[in-house]
Enzyme design. Structure first.
Site, PDB file in Angstrom:
ATOM      1  N   ARG A   1       8.889  -8.764  -0.423  1.00 46.06           N
ATOM      2  CA  ARG A   1       7.504  -9.235  -0.477  1.00 46.06           C
ATOM      3  C   ARG A   1       7.435 -10.716  -0.804  1.00 46.06           C
ATOM      4  O   ARG A   1       6.341 -11.276  -0.834  1.00 46.06           O
ATOM      5  CB  ARG A   1       6.755  -8.482  -1.564  1.00 46.06           C
ATOM      6  CG  ARG A   1       5.901  -7.310  -1.054  1.00 46.06           C
ATOM      7  CD  ARG A   1       5.311  -6.627  -2.262  1.00 46.06           C
ATOM      8  NE  ARG A   1       4.117  -5.879  -2.064  1.00 46.06           N
ATOM      9  CZ  ARG A   1       4.061  -4.561  -1.901  1.00 46.06           C
ATOM     10  NH1 ARG A   1       5.171  -3.855  -1.789  1.00 46.06           N
ATOM     11  NH2 ARG A   1       2.902  -3.961  -1.824  1.00 46.06           N
TER      12      ARG A   1
ATOM     13  N   LYS B   1       2.429   1.231   6.692  1.00 43.70           N
ATOM     14  CA  LYS B   1       3.894   1.139   6.551  1.00 43.70           C
ATOM     15  C   LYS B   1       4.476   2.480   6.107  1.00 43.70           C
ATOM     16  O   LYS B   1       5.450   2.960   6.688  1.00 43.70           O
ATOM     17  CB  LYS B   1       4.274   0.047   5.534  1.00 43.70           C
ATOM     18  CG  LYS B   1       3.815  -1.350   5.931  1.00 43.70           C
ATOM     19  CD  LYS B   1       4.235  -2.404   4.915  1.00 43.70           C
ATOM     20  CE  LYS B   1       3.678  -2.188   3.530  1.00 43.70           C
ATOM     21  NZ  LYS B   1       2.188  -2.280   3.459  1.00 43.70           N
TER      22      LYS B   1
ATOM     23  N   ARG C   1      -4.456  -7.432  -4.207  1.00 43.23           N
ATOM     24  CA  ARG C   1      -3.255  -7.074  -3.441  1.00 43.23           C
ATOM     25  C   ARG C   1      -3.257  -7.756  -2.068  1.00 43.23           C
ATOM     26  O   ARG C   1      -2.206  -8.198  -1.590  1.00 43.23           O
ATOM     27  CB  ARG C   1      -3.162  -5.550  -3.297  1.00 43.23           C
ATOM     28  CG  ARG C   1      -2.810  -4.892  -4.633  1.00 43.23           C
ATOM     29  CD  ARG C   1      -3.136  -3.410  -4.656  1.00 43.23           C
ATOM     30  NE  ARG C   1      -2.419  -2.684  -3.645  1.00 43.23           N
ATOM     31  CZ  ARG C   1      -2.812  -1.509  -3.146  1.00 43.23           C
ATOM     32  NH1 ARG C   1      -3.925  -0.958  -3.562  1.00 43.23           N
ATOM     33  NH2 ARG C   1      -2.081  -0.910  -2.246  1.00 43.23           N
TER      34      ARG C   1
ATOM     35  N   ARG D   1      -4.402  10.448  -5.814  1.00 40.31           N
ATOM     36  CA  ARG D   1      -4.846   9.138  -5.332  1.00 40.31           C
ATOM     37  C   ARG D   1      -4.235   8.088  -6.241  1.00 40.31           C
ATOM     38  O   ARG D   1      -4.037   8.321  -7.431  1.00 40.31           O
ATOM     39  CB  ARG D   1      -6.377   9.036  -5.356  1.00 40.31           C
ATOM     40  CG  ARG D   1      -6.982   9.914  -4.274  1.00 40.31           C
ATOM     41  CD  ARG D   1      -8.468   9.794  -4.137  1.00 40.31           C
ATOM     42  NE  ARG D   1      -8.939  10.875  -3.295  1.00 40.31           N
ATOM     43  CZ  ARG D   1      -9.293  10.755  -2.014  1.00 40.31           C
ATOM     44  NH1 ARG D   1      -9.283   9.575  -1.423  1.00 40.31           N
ATOM     45  NH2 ARG D   1      -9.674  11.811  -1.320  1.00 40.31           N
TER      46      ARG D   1
ATOM     47  N   ARG E   1      -7.268   6.806   1.187  1.00 42.72           N
ATOM     48  CA  ARG E   1      -5.883   7.299   1.153  1.00 42.72           C
ATOM     49  C   ARG E   1      -5.657   8.321   0.036  1.00 42.72           C
ATOM     50  O   ARG E   1      -6.118   8.152  -1.079  1.00 42.72           O
ATOM     51  CB  ARG E   1      -4.955   6.096   0.934  1.00 42.72           C
ATOM     52  CG  ARG E   1      -3.553   6.468   0.487  1.00 42.72           C
ATOM     53  CD  ARG E   1      -2.567   5.381   0.720  1.00 42.72           C
ATOM     54  NE  ARG E   1      -2.808   4.161  -0.026  1.00 42.72           N
ATOM     55  CZ  ARG E   1      -2.134   3.035   0.170  1.00 42.72           C
ATOM     56  NH1 ARG E   1      -1.191   2.981   1.115  1.00 42.72           N
ATOM     57  NH2 ARG E   1      -2.384   1.971  -0.544  1.00 42.72           N
TER      58      ARG E   1
HETATM   59  P1  ADP Z   1       0.809   1.181   3.557  1.00 42.19           P
HETATM   60  O1  ADP Z   1       2.066   1.951   3.262  1.00 42.19           O
HETATM   61  O2  ADP Z   1       1.039   0.066   4.541  1.00 42.19           O
HETATM   62  O3  ADP Z   1       0.083   0.705   2.333  1.00 42.19           O
HETATM   63  P2  ADP Z   1      -0.232   3.792   4.430  1.00 42.19           P
HETATM   64  O4  ADP Z   1       0.818   4.250   5.374  1.00 42.19           O
HETATM   65  O5  ADP Z   1      -0.287   4.427   3.093  1.00 42.19           O
HETATM   66  O6  ADP Z   1      -0.200   2.175   4.302  1.00 42.19           O
HETATM   67  O7  ADP Z   1      -1.648   3.955   5.164  1.00 42.19           O
HETATM   68  C1  ADP Z   1      -2.875   3.696   4.478  1.00 42.19           C
HETATM   69  C2  ADP Z   1      -3.891   4.801   4.819  1.00 42.19           C
HETATM   70  O8  ADP Z   1      -4.306   4.647   6.161  1.00 42.19           O
HETATM   71  C3  ADP Z   1      -3.335   6.221   4.683  1.00 42.19           C
HETATM   72  O9  ADP Z   1      -4.364   7.052   4.152  1.00 42.19           O
HETATM   73  C4  ADP Z   1      -2.972   6.612   6.122  1.00 42.19           C
HETATM   74  O10 ADP Z   1      -3.133   8.008   6.334  1.00 42.19           O
HETATM   75  C5  ADP Z   1      -3.976   5.806   6.941  1.00 42.19           C
HETATM   76  N1  ADP Z   1      -3.417   5.284   8.197  1.00 42.19           N
HETATM   77  C6  ADP Z   1      -2.150   4.868   8.444  1.00 42.19           C
HETATM   78  N2  ADP Z   1      -2.013   4.437   9.717  1.00 42.19           N
HETATM   79  C7  ADP Z   1      -3.246   4.562  10.282  1.00 42.19           C
HETATM   80  C8  ADP Z   1      -3.775   4.294  11.593  1.00 42.19           C
HETATM   81  N3  ADP Z   1      -2.988   3.785  12.560  1.00 42.19           N
HETATM   82  N4  ADP Z   1      -5.083   4.551  11.805  1.00 42.19           N
HETATM   83  C9  ADP Z   1      -5.873   5.065  10.831  1.00 42.19           C
HETATM   84  N5  ADP Z   1      -5.438   5.349   9.585  1.00 42.19           N
HETATM   85  C10 ADP Z   1      -4.139   5.104   9.309  1.00 42.19           C
HETATM   86  P1  AMP Z   2       2.943  -0.516  -2.504  1.00 41.18           P
HETATM   87  O1  AMP Z   2       3.107   0.964  -2.778  1.00 41.18           O
HETATM   88  O2  AMP Z   2       3.985  -1.053  -1.582  1.00 41.18           O
HETATM   89  O3  AMP Z   2       1.541  -0.858  -2.060  1.00 41.18           O
HETATM   90  O4  AMP Z   2       3.191  -1.260  -3.909  1.00 41.18           O
HETATM   91  C1  AMP Z   2       2.352  -1.015  -5.027  1.00 41.18           C
HETATM   92  C2  AMP Z   2       2.549  -2.116  -6.060  1.00 41.18           C
HETATM   93  O5  AMP Z   2       3.896  -2.108  -6.555  1.00 41.18           O
HETATM   94  C3  AMP Z   2       2.306  -3.555  -5.578  1.00 41.18           C
HETATM   95  O6  AMP Z   2       0.922  -3.933  -5.606  1.00 41.18           O
HETATM   96  C4  AMP Z   2       3.156  -4.364  -6.572  1.00 41.18           C
HETATM   97  O7  AMP Z   2       2.508  -4.499  -7.823  1.00 41.18           O
HETATM   98  C5  AMP Z   2       4.371  -3.451  -6.772  1.00 41.18           C
HETATM   99  N1  AMP Z   2       5.461  -3.715  -5.795  1.00 41.18           N
HETATM  100  C6  AMP Z   2       5.939  -2.866  -4.841  1.00 41.18           C
HETATM  101  N2  AMP Z   2       6.940  -3.446  -4.157  1.00 41.18           N
HETATM  102  C7  AMP Z   2       7.089  -4.690  -4.668  1.00 41.18           C
HETATM  103  C8  AMP Z   2       7.927  -5.792  -4.366  1.00 41.18           C
HETATM  104  N3  AMP Z   2       8.838  -5.732  -3.369  1.00 41.18           N
HETATM  105  N4  AMP Z   2       7.795  -6.930  -5.111  1.00 41.18           N
HETATM  106  C9  AMP Z   2       6.897  -7.008  -6.102  1.00 41.18           C
HETATM  107  N5  AMP Z   2       6.065  -6.005  -6.440  1.00 41.18           N
HETATM  108  C10 AMP Z   2       6.144  -4.862  -5.730  1.00 41.18           C
END
Ligand code: ADP
Ligand code: AMP
Length: 218
Positions: free
Chosen positions: A88, A13, A172, A160, A127
């Site tokens: 969420r 995302k 999560r 990280r 990541r």
């Molecule tokens: P989210 O915001 O949904 O938690 P991220 O955008 O942070 O996910 O992506 C999670 C990890 O996977 C990051 O390290 C990113 O660089 C990598 N990533 C994102 N999209 C892809 C993809 N299509 N294929 C492989 N790795 C990806």
């Molecule tokens: P994310 O960066 O989106 O993976 O969010 C990291 C953490 O923040 C989640 O595991 C939740 O603990 C909290 N969080 C982020 N967005 C929300 C939301 N819309 N509602 C509740 N908790 C959230």
């Protein structure tokens, strides 16, 4: 353009939101980033949220709804936004609909980034992000072009996330399945849901996102 990105943690995302922001010039609203900033700044919201985030659970709806209500009223959201990590829960989704209705606005689309469970753990565990500008990277799938240097801002410092550990990731993913996945039918029923294949490579996912958004706007 007002968009929501839905998908489990690690689906991509944030990665796609950064590209949507660059392409359409709209604001990227990551509620996870907003909370991490609040934790770093030691605000009251940050103090409340820290332990909950470390446990991989969801921060209470009223806290999140207040944060988003304040954020979408900022001037940089006037042209639109892409929400990443919100809503969420069903209560958050209904509150968002109400907030937008009060402003005479509505969502244009909800993009579902669909990814197999097995891939999520690998994505999350590799990541990392630029400490300066937040650009996202991955040990295996997206290294900076020059090792150790951010492609976007040139910083040499990376971070990280505390909650990207195996034991927290499981909680999560469970929170996603129990509380967030039910939003898929909620938005499908409103005719807003657009699914993209999140298993493809990053550039290919972006191409599908942009193509489907253009098609929806026609
Ligand atoms: P989210 O915001 O949904 O938690 P991220 O955008 O942070 O996910 O992506 C999670 C990890 O996977 C990051 O390290 C990113 O660089 C990598 N990533 C994102 N999209 C892809 C993809 N299509 N294929 C492989 N790795 C990806
Ligand atoms: P994310 O960066 O989106 O993976 O969010 C990291 C953490 O923040 C989640 O595991 C939740 O603990 C909290 N969080 C982020 N967005 C929300 C939301 N819309 N509602 C509740 N908790 C959230």
């Amino acid at each position: 353009m007002r968009l929501v990105l839905l998908g489990p943690p690690g689906a991509g995302k944030g990665t796609q939101a950064q590209r949507i922001k660059a392409n359409y010039g709209i604001a990227h609203l990551s509620t996870g980033d907003m909370l991490r900033e609040a934790v770093a700044a030691g605000t009251e919201v940050g103090r409340r949220a820290k332990a909950i985030m470390d446990a991989g659970r969801l921060v209470p709806d009223e806290v999140m709804i207040r944060l988003v209500a304040e954020r979408i009223a900022q001037p940089d959201c006037a042209r639109g936004f892409v929400l990443d990590g919100f809503p969420r829960t069903r209560a958050q989704a209904e509150a968002l609909d109400a907030l937008l209705a009060e402003r005479g606005e509505r969502l244009d689309a909800v993009l579902e980034i669909a990814v197999d469970d097995d891939a999520l753990v690998e994505r999350i565990s590799g990541r990392f992000a630029c400490a300066q500008c937040g650009a996202g990277y991955h040990d295996r799938f997206k290294q900076p072009e020059v090792a150790g240097v951010c492609d976007v801002c040139g910083s040499r410092e990376f971070v990280r996330r505390d909650d990207d550990k195996a034991e927290t990731v499981r909680a999560r993913l469970e929170a996603y399945q129990a509380q967030t996945a039910p939003l898929l039918p909620y938005y499908r029923d409103q005719g807003l849901l657009i699914a993209v294949d999140g298993m493809a490579e990053i550039d290919q996912v972006s191409a599908e996102v942009l193509e489907k958004l253009e098609a929806a706007a026609r």
